[in-house]
Design an enzyme around this catalytic site. Sequence first.
Site, mmCIF file in Angstrom:
data_model
loop_
_atom_site.group_PDB
_atom_site.id
_atom_site.type_symbol
_atom_site.label_atom_id
_atom_site.label_comp_id
_atom_site.label_asym_id
_atom_site.label_seq_id
_atom_site.Cartn_x
_atom_site.Cartn_y
_atom_site.Cartn_z
ATOM 1 C CG HIS A 40 -68.658 -4.263 63.631
ATOM 2 N ND1 HIS A 40 -68.011 -3.658 64.676
ATOM 3 C CD2 HIS A 40 -68.216 -5.547 63.613
ATOM 4 C CE1 HIS A 40 -67.201 -4.529 65.262
ATOM 5 N NE2 HIS A 40 -67.297 -5.678 64.631
ATOM 6 C CG ASP B 184 -73.327 4.161 61.780
ATOM 7 O OD1 ASP B 184 -72.894 3.046 61.442
ATOM 8 O OD2 ASP B 184 -72.588 5.131 62.023
#
Length: 586
Positions: free
Chosen positions: A227, A434
């Site tokens: 992720h 991110d």
Amino acid sequence: MDPSSVSFAAATASPRTSRARPEQLKVNQAAFEAHLSEAAQGRPRQADIELSRHSVFAGHEAGSGMVAQQPDMQLILVSNRVSSFDAGKPKTGGLAAALEPAVERSGAVWMGASGTLSDGSEQLTPLEQHGKGQVVKVDLPAAHYAGFYHGYSNSTLWPALHSLTERMSPESEEHYNSYCEINRAMARALSRLRKRDAIWVHDYHLLSLGKELRELTIEQPIGFFLHTPWPNPDVIERVPHHLNLMQSMLAYDLVGFQTRRDLNNFLRCLQVHLGMESRSDVVISEQGLTRCQVFPIGIDPQQFAEYAVESLVEYRQEISSIQDKLNCTKLAIGVDRLDYTKGIDNRIKALDLLLTNKPHSISLLQIGTSSRADIPAYSEYQRDIASLVEDVNRKHGSDDGCEPITYRKGHFPQVELAGHYRTADVGVVTLLRDGMNLVAKEYVAAQDPNDPGVLVLSKFAGAAEELNENMALHVDPTSPDDIAAAISAAIEMPREERIERYRAMINTLEAYTIHDWSKEFVRELYPSRGALPADHFRYLGFGWLNEAQVPMYATVEELNVAVKHVQDTRWILPESAAGRSRGGLD
Ligand code: F6P
């Protein structure tokens, strides 16, 4: 039928991938299906035999407090944290938001840490039913959990994966040891789930779980999805035991990344540090074949749009209390876990700059969710943000008590968040790095199509690969000047341009939702092991990992080109890899 309600098992029955890939060769569907039915007449796989003999948990039958029925599922998901599945409660991060609908709709079992620590070996809690799926939690050994979670996972790996090496804690052998112990404990717990046709492991906490499962002789397909971002070779080199970690990741059959950049970084790390080459994103190691692929995580945009409308009624008071406090006409919103990767400090500095140049031009609603607060770097960051907010409010607040920044700390239900997104003119996502960032996508989905807001997006968010510069306003998150200029452009953007950008973004989000993401991963994972016809095995190094990918050629010329390509390549598969990857069919 609602396509999103198709089960994982049903989804995996289709040999096609959901999106055409440029490198995909022509597939003769009829020939493929013929092969599948031949394969189906062969010997049953070991797992199928076990299924008819055992209930879900070995050694746990009805009456012992465990749910002993066999649920209609074949897939096990594993992550460190599992979701609360409580509609009234907020989701604990992107992973939870992504997996919850997948489990509820598919009938998969999701395993994760219970939060309760055991004084010895790992303990399983009773199965909980959530929609069609189930959750099982594991009490993990107290002696290792802190070293695993606070230590190696979040003070070493987390900053390194986000390329913030200055945030890495000094090396601790003990932490790495605890990381391995917890991965081992998870593997042992998982091996007690008898019904498991495939396993899908999530995130950086469990990089070596696949290897541990293989050591317990678990032979089913095992996939892994990261992720977070994956950094470049110079950064990964700073991670203690990076070679072991990368090697252990090659025990997975399928490794998924959020973006092409992350995947390329990973392959480059294998090349630089382990001297391993890839071909068509496939790596061959002594552990077998590992296919790397990009699966950009999405949201359910339709649901979020519905939440936004609902929220205007359900959370009318909360929303208007924010509006009442505004000392100007435009509102920006930021929603983040309070994590130093999120770049909240630079966003506040940008606001300061903007308000200095254009007083009362904008307000910011900053929602911050406390995270990992018992790690000093995180508690310090929380204090820094609070004091920056105070400074800006003191400097730019008006005499009547209006403040430019409304800072609300806490967890908020998704429906309420959607309402706040809807009323904000600008969504500000200024993270330093991110994996994807679902806030950016949620902000877009919550907008009024006839009068949408503008997304200001860090160019280092995974989401920036999909929501490109024609859609969002990209910024350098390290530059408050750049962020201030983008916010200023956003509040002045004409309605037609806002609508045009919004339409392009919402179409992108609708084209690949969270449901497509999970279905595609599982569809790719299932056949990646044990289903390959033996006579095609030698081609595996060329990226054909299952029947669906073995090309059929339209002309002899095409075939000759492919054969030449195969012959020119000098890869030799190690015996162990060949034996293991054919596994179930022999
Ligand atoms: O990949 C990052 C992630 O696992 C996300 O799911 C979530 O944003 C966050 O980390 C949760 O972190 P924690 O479980 O430490 O609160």
